[in-house]
Write a protein that holds these residues in place. Structure first.
Motif, mmCIF file in Angstrom:
data_model
loop_
_atom_site.group_PDB
_atom_site.id
_atom_site.type_symbol
_atom_site.label_atom_id
_atom_site.label_comp_id
_atom_site.label_asym_id
_atom_site.label_seq_id
_atom_site.Cartn_x
_atom_site.Cartn_y
_atom_site.Cartn_z
ATOM 1 N N LYS A 130 0.836 -1.212 0.000
ATOM 2 C CA LYS A 130 0.000 0.000 0.000
ATOM 3 C C LYS A 130 0.871 1.264 0.000
ATOM 4 O O LYS A 130 0.621 2.189 -0.767
ATOM 5 C CB LYS A 130 -0.922 -0.030 1.231
ATOM 6 N N CYS A 131 1.885 1.290 0.848
ATOM 7 C CA CYS A 131 2.759 2.474 0.905
ATOM 8 C C CYS A 131 3.487 2.650 -0.428
ATOM 9 O O CYS A 131 3.636 3.780 -0.914
ATOM 10 C CB CYS A 131 3.780 2.347 2.032
ATOM 11 N N ALA A 132 3.921 1.531 -1.025
ATOM 12 C CA ALA A 132 4.663 1.630 -2.287
ATOM 13 C C ALA A 132 3.766 2.152 -3.410
ATOM 14 O O ALA A 132 4.211 2.935 -4.254
ATOM 15 C CB ALA A 132 5.254 0.266 -2.657
ATOM 16 N N VAL A 133 2.498 1.744 -3.417
ATOM 17 C CA VAL A 133 1.575 2.166 -4.479
ATOM 18 C C VAL A 133 1.400 3.686 -4.495
ATOM 19 O O VAL A 133 1.326 4.295 -5.554
ATOM 20 C CB VAL A 133 0.204 1.456 -4.308
ATOM 21 N N VAL A 134 1.317 4.300 -3.308
ATOM 22 C CA VAL A 134 1.093 5.758 -3.282
ATOM 23 C C VAL A 134 2.399 6.546 -3.127
ATOM 24 O O VAL A 134 2.378 7.752 -2.870
ATOM 25 C CB VAL A 134 0.077 6.171 -2.188
#
Ligand code: NAD
Length: 434
Positions: free
Chosen positions: A111-115
């Motif tokens: 999730k952190c990598a996606v945003v």
């Protein structure tokens, strides 16, 4: 070299109470394996990304109000910290277990990598029934858990946040315990704090706001105007009610909403501010809401509409009902509302799914803003928080949309491909410390 996922000794394959075939965690691992294959990750990289960096189990002795000592079990798992300090919530629940926490920690990494938030992924929990604990017992439990994890937590190491059954007050106790032990006030050690203690404006609405930003982006790709859109929202808590309200403000017609009490349908559109004020004055329940007719949860999910926002809980759209979904867009406000088995059915029927690790990442994005503000000691206006949130969510959507086109894959597959590629690339640059 192509990855042989089935032969990889992934720690997530251990049987656990929640790991049935359609569980969100198994679903997440299936999507992870798909992306790893597409990226042709080698076995070493696959194993690195499938294994948590650190798993800690602590015993937490608490003196209960009646003077007895009771010992609880607590967990903290850091899945990955390649992109930056790890970030993830802490849940208090009777069935928390290490397997669940491991899977949720990995979810946070993606999730952190996606945003493009510079955090790794973590998750924690205490096995307890918070309903049976007094406020004082909860405080002692939280403080001792924090004390036992002083070497794990830290603004540059690992930053907890609220999750199931934990709130601003619990975060304030964690922050205070950590600060007392570091001999200085350290607000950036947790996010989701009360605003007066270094919390961020806009944090409460951030997840719903992010859901709406990516939904509007998807509608514009389809050439549908927001004010010509019909929307169904499942769940009317933090994420669902904010998503419904902001879509309503965009001129969309919200034809159905629901909560644990049931579904509420009105073909000419529900007055969302009215429904929110009804719920607030009715013990936070929609039970008896007069502005709509009652329908079941199943009927609600299967309504003809442009956008369906499942914002209640996991496993709502599975292989049993996926073929009955008539929405053009499913924006996953909740974590894991669509099972992996349902993905291909929705894809065949031309439904665009905006995956949870993008759609509900507004929460972790504003948590990142909270951490930045705490470290600067300078606090932003709500307008600035919302503007930057919209910008990051929109840019994440556009990135993934590009990846979809590049590989001819779904938004969900694109999200995992993008996230895993980003973490793997960063790891290659950093190298393995020996
Ligand atoms: P919440 O407790 O505020 O709201 C949950 C809502 O869902 C309530 O209205 C509840 O009545 C309803 N609900 C529960 N079971 C239902 C059912 N079977 N049918 C219909 N409605 C049902 O929780 P929330 O914070 O809004 O979180 C909702 C989901 O979003 C969860 O999956 C959570 O993990 C996810 N999420 C939340 C955040 C956040 O910032 N709050 C961030 C990311 C993901």
């Amino acid at each position: 070299m192509s990855n042989k996922s089935s032969s990889n000794p992934s720690i997530y394959k251990e049987p656990g109470p929640k790991l049935d075939k359609e569980s969100p965690f198994e679903s997440m691992m299936e999507r992870f394996r798909f992306a790893a294959d597409l990226l042709q990750l080698d076995d070493g990289m696959f194993q690195y990304l499938a294994s948590p960096v650190k798993q800690v189990i602590v015993s937490i002795p608490v003196v209960m109000d009646d003077g007895r000592i009771k010992v609880f079990e607590g967990f903290r798992v850091i899945h990955d910290n390649v992109l930056g300090p790890s970030k993830g919530g802490i849940r208090f629940a009777p069935d928390v277990n290490l397997n669940e926490v491991k899977a949720l920690a990995a979810w946070m990494t993606w999730k952190c990598a996606v945003v493009n938030v510079p955090f790794g992924g973590a998750k924690g929990g205490i096995r307890c029934n918070p309903k049976e604990l007094s406020k004082n017992e909860l405080e002692r439990l939280t403080r001792r858990y924090t004390a036992n994890l002083l070497e794990v937590f830290g603004p540059d190491r690992d930053i907890p946040a609220p999750d199931m059954n934990t709130d601003e007050q619990v975060m304030a106790w964690i922050m205070d315990t950590y600060s007392m032990n570091s001999l200085r006030t350290e607000t950036a050690v947790v996010t989701g704090k009360p605003i007066i203690l270094g919390g961020s404006q806009g944090r409460k609405e951030a997840t719903g706001r992010g859901v709406v930003t990516v939904t509007l982006a998807a509608l514009s790709k389809m050439g549908i105007m927001p004010n010509k859109t019909s929307v169904v929202v499942q769940g009317f808590g933090n994420v669902g009610s904010v998503s419904a309200e902001l879509m309503y403000e965009q001129g969309a017609k919200i034809i159905a909403i629901s909560d644990i009490s049931g579904g509420y349908f009105n073909a000419s559109g529900i007055d969302i501010p009215d429904a929110i004020s009804y719920m607030s004055s009715n013990n936070r329940s929609l039970e008896g809401y007069p502005g709509a007719e009652r329908i079941t949860n199943e009927e609600l999910l299967e309504l003809q509409c442009d956008v369906l926002i499942p914002a209640a809980k996991e496993d709502q759209i599975s292989r049993h009902n996926a073929h009955k979904i008539k929405a053009k867009i499913v924006a996953e406000g909740a974590n894991g509302p669509v099972t992996a088995n349902a993905d291909s059915i929705l894809e065949e029927n031309g439904v665009m799914v905006i995956p949870d690790i993008l759609a509900n990442a507004g929460g972790v994005t504003v948590s990142y803003f909270e951490w930045v503000q705490d470290r600067q000691g300078y606090f932003w206006t709500e307008e600035r928080v919302n503007r930057r949130l919209n910008r990051m969510m929109r840019s994440a959507f556009d990135n993934l949309y590009g990846v979809c086109g590049q590989h001819n894959i779904t938004m969900r597959q694109a999200a995992y491909v993008y996230a895993i590629d980003r973490v793997a690339e960063t790891l290659k640059l950093r190298g393995i410390y020996a």
